[in-house]
Design an enzyme around this catalytic site. Structure first.
Site, PDB file in Angstrom:
ATOM      1  N   GLN A   1       0.814  -1.216   0.000  1.00  0.00           N
ATOM      2  CA  GLN A   1       0.000   0.000   0.000  1.00  0.00           C
ATOM      3  C   GLN A   1       0.843   1.260   0.000  1.00  0.00           C
ATOM      4  O   GLN A   1       0.309   2.358  -0.236  1.00  0.00           O
ATOM      5  CB  GLN A   1      -0.957  -0.003   1.200  1.00  0.00           C
ATOM      6  CG  GLN A   1      -0.262   0.155   2.549  1.00  0.00           C
ATOM      7  CD  GLN A   1      -1.232   0.042   3.715  1.00  0.00           C
ATOM      8  OE1 GLN A   1      -1.581  -1.039   4.156  1.00  0.00           O
ATOM      9  NE2 GLN A   1      -1.672   1.189   4.238  1.00  0.00           N
TER      10      GLN A   1
ATOM     11  N   CYS B   1      -5.307   0.508   3.729  1.00  0.00           N
ATOM     12  CA  CYS B   1      -5.267  -0.900   4.125  1.00  0.00           C
ATOM     13  C   CYS B   1      -6.633  -1.554   3.981  1.00  0.00           C
ATOM     14  O   CYS B   1      -6.754  -2.718   3.606  1.00  0.00           O
ATOM     15  CB  CYS B   1      -4.823  -0.991   5.575  1.00  0.00           C
ATOM     16  SG  CYS B   1      -5.940  -0.135   6.705  1.00  0.00           S
TER      17      CYS B   1
ATOM     18  N   HIS C   1      -5.959  -1.090  11.619  1.00  0.00           N
ATOM     19  CA  HIS C   1      -5.382  -1.639  10.399  1.00  0.00           C
ATOM     20  C   HIS C   1      -6.255  -2.778   9.876  1.00  0.00           C
ATOM     21  O   HIS C   1      -6.723  -3.611  10.645  1.00  0.00           O
ATOM     22  CB  HIS C   1      -3.967  -2.140  10.713  1.00  0.00           C
ATOM     23  CG  HIS C   1      -3.163  -2.515   9.505  1.00  0.00           C
ATOM     24  ND1 HIS C   1      -3.163  -1.767   8.349  1.00  0.00           N
ATOM     25  CD2 HIS C   1      -2.334  -3.552   9.271  1.00  0.00           C
ATOM     26  CE1 HIS C   1      -2.358  -2.341   7.459  1.00  0.00           C
ATOM     27  NE2 HIS C   1      -1.847  -3.430   7.987  1.00  0.00           N
TER      28      HIS C   1
ATOM     29  N   ASN D   1      -0.693  -9.270   4.964  1.00  0.00           N
ATOM     30  CA  ASN D   1      -0.592  -7.823   5.140  1.00  0.00           C
ATOM     31  C   ASN D   1      -0.380  -7.173   3.779  1.00  0.00           C
ATOM     32  O   ASN D   1      -0.246  -7.864   2.760  1.00  0.00           O
ATOM     33  CB  ASN D   1       0.557  -7.502   6.113  1.00  0.00           C
ATOM     34  CG  ASN D   1       0.412  -6.129   6.753  1.00  0.00           C
ATOM     35  OD1 ASN D   1      -0.443  -5.325   6.372  1.00  0.00           O
ATOM     36  ND2 ASN D   1       1.259  -5.843   7.732  1.00  0.00           N
TER      37      ASN D   1
END
Ligand code: NAG
Length: 355
Positions: free
Chosen positions: A155, A161, A298, A319
């Protein structure tokens, strides 16, 4: 904000900056003999060298000597913290001097997360939960091995996110349903999902991303609408070309890792976590056991679960910080902890799209 973004990410500058760094060090030596005010000059040269090497590796350059001195001090503090953490034996996880090593924890929080906690969770209607009657789940599952997870994305410094989390969950259900793995567009969500609460790089929610995708009747591919890492104008033509669709989304009953397990056993699931801590910032390998709170900030995606060799149960989490962070971009987070919220609040606000 500008202080956070003063450094520039220029990978092709890496070699040039190494050469420049060496010249800089030589000049610094000359300068050092005449001035003794700059604290950097008293540091062991090895730390300065490590900073230079780190800058070259991550293609980092700084505006001027003041910025560089400030970054060096943060880098040094972080290196010392990471090394002292790793020096304690029997840690279940390790930290590393990774891409975030020149950022203070406050800067890191401001620039790399972007999940907007549901302001009034009780006001959101409770959705159906199609996995409520699931009784048998496998002892472990890794959706990567079933081709339902696209490669790790990055990102950058855009706080979207939430878009990466929602798109990864959509890529999962698309692959499971259609048997085809296709990488879908986060940038479309960032640029076009602007009429509701979501705010592109300034944050958003996975559920709102799902709502947008449903209204838009699908998403286009990553290839057609590639990631830019900044807020842009919606390209309506590209947004009208649909590579995949979802029918709806459902929330996993909150604060219950058993319910989350039933969902993840069936598809990749969007989860919100508190990723604000230094240990999360510098996580490199092993089963993460904290420190972290439950201030969700997040959005990531649970793409499996399992049990480590020492018996610790974990969630396998994708992630969106590139492959140099964590275990090739993934983190294993401790599962079935004493608190109902789950580690870092992972069981608090999870959801998934439906085919
Ligand atoms: C779960 O079981 C109950 C009781 O049999 C039933 O009413 C309900 O519809 C089932 N839920 C789902 C999602 O199938």
């Amino acid at each position: 904000m500008s202080a956070i973004l003063i450094y520039t990410l220029r990978k092709n500058m890496a070699l040039i900056s190494t050469a420049r760094g060496l010249i800089f060090l030589a000049l610094l030596g000359i300068w050092a003999s005449s001035q003794a005010t700059c604290r950097t000059l008293h540091e062991p040269s090895s730390m300065l060298e490590r900073h230079e090497q780190w800058m070259a590796r991550y293609g980092r350059s700084y505006e001027d000597i003041t910025e560089k001195e400030m970054r060096f001090q943060i880098f040094k503090r972080n290196v010392e913290y990471i090394e002292s953490f790793n020096s304690v034996g029997n840690r279940p996880y390790k930290l590393s001097v990774n891409l975030f090593a020149d950022q203070s924890n406050e800067e890191f929080q401001a620039s790399h997360n972007g999940y907007k906690r549901t302001s009034n969770p009780t006001s959101s209607p409770v959705t159906a939960f199609r996995y409520e009657n699931v009784t048998a789940v496998p002892s472990s599952i890794d959706w990567r091995k079933k081709g339902a997870v696209t490669p790790i994305k990055d990102q950058g410094t855009c706080g979207c996110c939430w878009a990466f989390s929602a798109v990864a969950a959509m890529e999962g259900i698309t692959s499971i349903t259609n048997g085809k793995s296709v990488s879908l567009s986060e940038q479309e969500v960032v640029d076009c999902d602007t009429s509701g609460e979501d705010q592109g790089c300034e944050g958003g929610l996975m559920d709102d991303a799902f709502k947008f995708i449903i209204q838009n009747k699908g998403l286009t591919t990553e290839e057609n609408y590639p990631y830019k890492g900044v807020d842009g104008t919606c390209n309506k033509n590209k947004a009208a070309s649909h590579a995949a669709t979802i029918a709806g989304y459902e929330d996993v009953p909150a604060n219950n890792e058993k319910e989350l397990l039933k969902a993840v056993a069936n598809q990749p699931v969007s989860v919100a976590i508190d990723a604000s801590g230094s240990d999360f910032q510098f996580y490199s390998s092993g089963v993460f056991t904290g420190e972290c709170g439950t201030e969700l900030d997040h959005g990531v995606t649970a793409v499996g679960y399992g049990t480590a060799k020492d018996g610790t149960k974990y969630w396998l989490v994708k992630n969106s910080w590139g492959t140099s962070w964590g275990e090739e971009g993934y983190i294993r987070m401790k599962r079935d902890i004493d608190a109902k919220e789950g580690l870092c609040g992972i069981a608090m606000e999870s959801s998934y799209p439906t085919a």
